[in-house]
Scaffold this motif. Sequence first.
Motif, PDB file in Angstrom:
ATOM      1  N   ARG A  71       3.267   5.543  -6.080  1.00  0.00           N
ATOM      2  CA  ARG A  71       4.178   4.411  -5.957  1.00  0.00           C
ATOM      3  C   ARG A  71       3.421   3.128  -6.317  1.00  0.00           C
ATOM      4  O   ARG A  71       2.205   3.145  -6.478  1.00  0.00           O
ATOM      5  CB  ARG A  71       4.713   4.317  -4.511  1.00  0.00           C
ATOM      6  CG  ARG A  71       5.663   5.425  -4.118  1.00  0.00           C
ATOM      7  CD  ARG A  71       5.911   5.457  -2.610  1.00  0.00           C
ATOM      8  NE  ARG A  71       4.723   5.925  -1.889  1.00  0.00           N
ATOM      9  CZ  ARG A  71       4.659   6.046  -0.566  1.00  0.00           C
ATOM     10  NH1 ARG A  71       5.708   5.740   0.164  1.00  0.00           N
ATOM     11  NH2 ARG A  71       3.558   6.487   0.016  1.00  0.00           N
ATOM     12  N   CYS A  72       4.131   2.031  -6.414  1.00  0.00           N
ATOM     13  CA  CYS A  72       3.503   0.754  -6.728  1.00  0.00           C
ATOM     14  C   CYS A  72       2.531   0.379  -5.607  1.00  0.00           C
ATOM     15  O   CYS A  72       2.885   0.407  -4.428  1.00  0.00           O
ATOM     16  CB  CYS A  72       4.561  -0.335  -6.898  1.00  0.00           C
ATOM     17  SG  CYS A  72       3.871  -1.970  -7.224  1.00  0.00           S
ATOM     18  N   GLU A  84       0.152  -2.539  -4.013  1.00  0.00           N
ATOM     19  CA  GLU A  84      -0.142  -3.972  -3.975  1.00  0.00           C
ATOM     20  C   GLU A  84      -1.423  -4.186  -3.176  1.00  0.00           C
ATOM     21  O   GLU A  84      -1.529  -3.736  -2.038  1.00  0.00           O
ATOM     22  CB  GLU A  84       1.013  -4.750  -3.336  1.00  0.00           C
ATOM     23  CG  GLU A  84       2.308  -4.688  -4.134  1.00  0.00           C
ATOM     24  CD  GLU A  84       3.414  -5.517  -3.510  1.00  0.00           C
ATOM     25  OE1 GLU A  84       3.087  -6.392  -2.673  1.00  0.00           O
ATOM     26  OE2 GLU A  84       4.589  -5.289  -3.842  1.00  0.00           O
TER      27      GLU A  84
END
Length: 310
Positions: free
Chosen positions: A52-53, A55
């Motif tokens: 998933r992304c 951050e």
Amino acid sequence: MTRAGARSARADDVRARGSMASVSLSEAEKVYIVHGVQEDLRVDGRGCEDYRCVEVETDVVSNTSGSARVQLGHTDILVGVKAEMGTPKLEKPNEGYLEFFVDCSANATPEFEGRGGDELGTEIANTLYRIFSNKSSVDLQSLCISPREHCWVLYVDVLLLECGGNLFDAISIAVKAALFNTRIPRVRVLEDEEGSKDIELSDDPYDCIRLSVENVPCIVTLCKIGYRHVVDATLQEEACSLASVLVSVTSQGVVTCMRKVGKGSLDPESIFEMMETSKRVGKVLHTSLHSILHKEESLGPKRQKVGFLG
């Protein structure tokens, strides 16, 4: 079967422990997830080897030597590193050392209220100790100030803010980012004529020691679902998996340690395939992380800070 059909199907709820947080799935929902994985199409549209992304933000806590916050999907991790002076261990008189503490916040999941997260915190801390016991991970000799007398001790505090699956991977990324951000004051040892030693710390914030994190491994967790395995599993996918393998991989694709979790069994061929996948995925993960960290640092004080309360 459609997603709506799976959710509306009447079946006994299966209560499972995903990423140490409970999630309820019906048998129909589990079948929907498992069949999708077999076709290399997960519920959120990812392939089996896709993360998933992620951050990453460093320098988010002001009263630490280094800090980082990592958000991986709905998993949110905050890590702070505090450098304090201590005494080297007897068996390693020329080295400093790391201490890990994991706090499972009750905000992450109601199950962590009271002492509910103690067992998980201990499990994560022991895994981190095992990873960093490898001498090639961090140059611990650079933390030694005076052999047998003084060294730097790095206290690594991990706070789980939210659990959304794949805890171990997110924590390992956050720890590596926080160590990259860590700045240790430079120390000079002064000795007088009588032989007594005095330690002098530099007041210049830029006169510091930086740790090399090039060889610090990241954890890649592979969950066996059906006859395939996936990386970066969500809570729902973890509920469909009976066995997982945690693989510690360096940026060069070298496996430093491996651990099997879950009550299910794995055949040797599956374990070999999962190891090869972890090497491949791990190298890409490290490359992306290093790029993000160096890019963020190049922005200097001009970069916009969000902070863990942002």
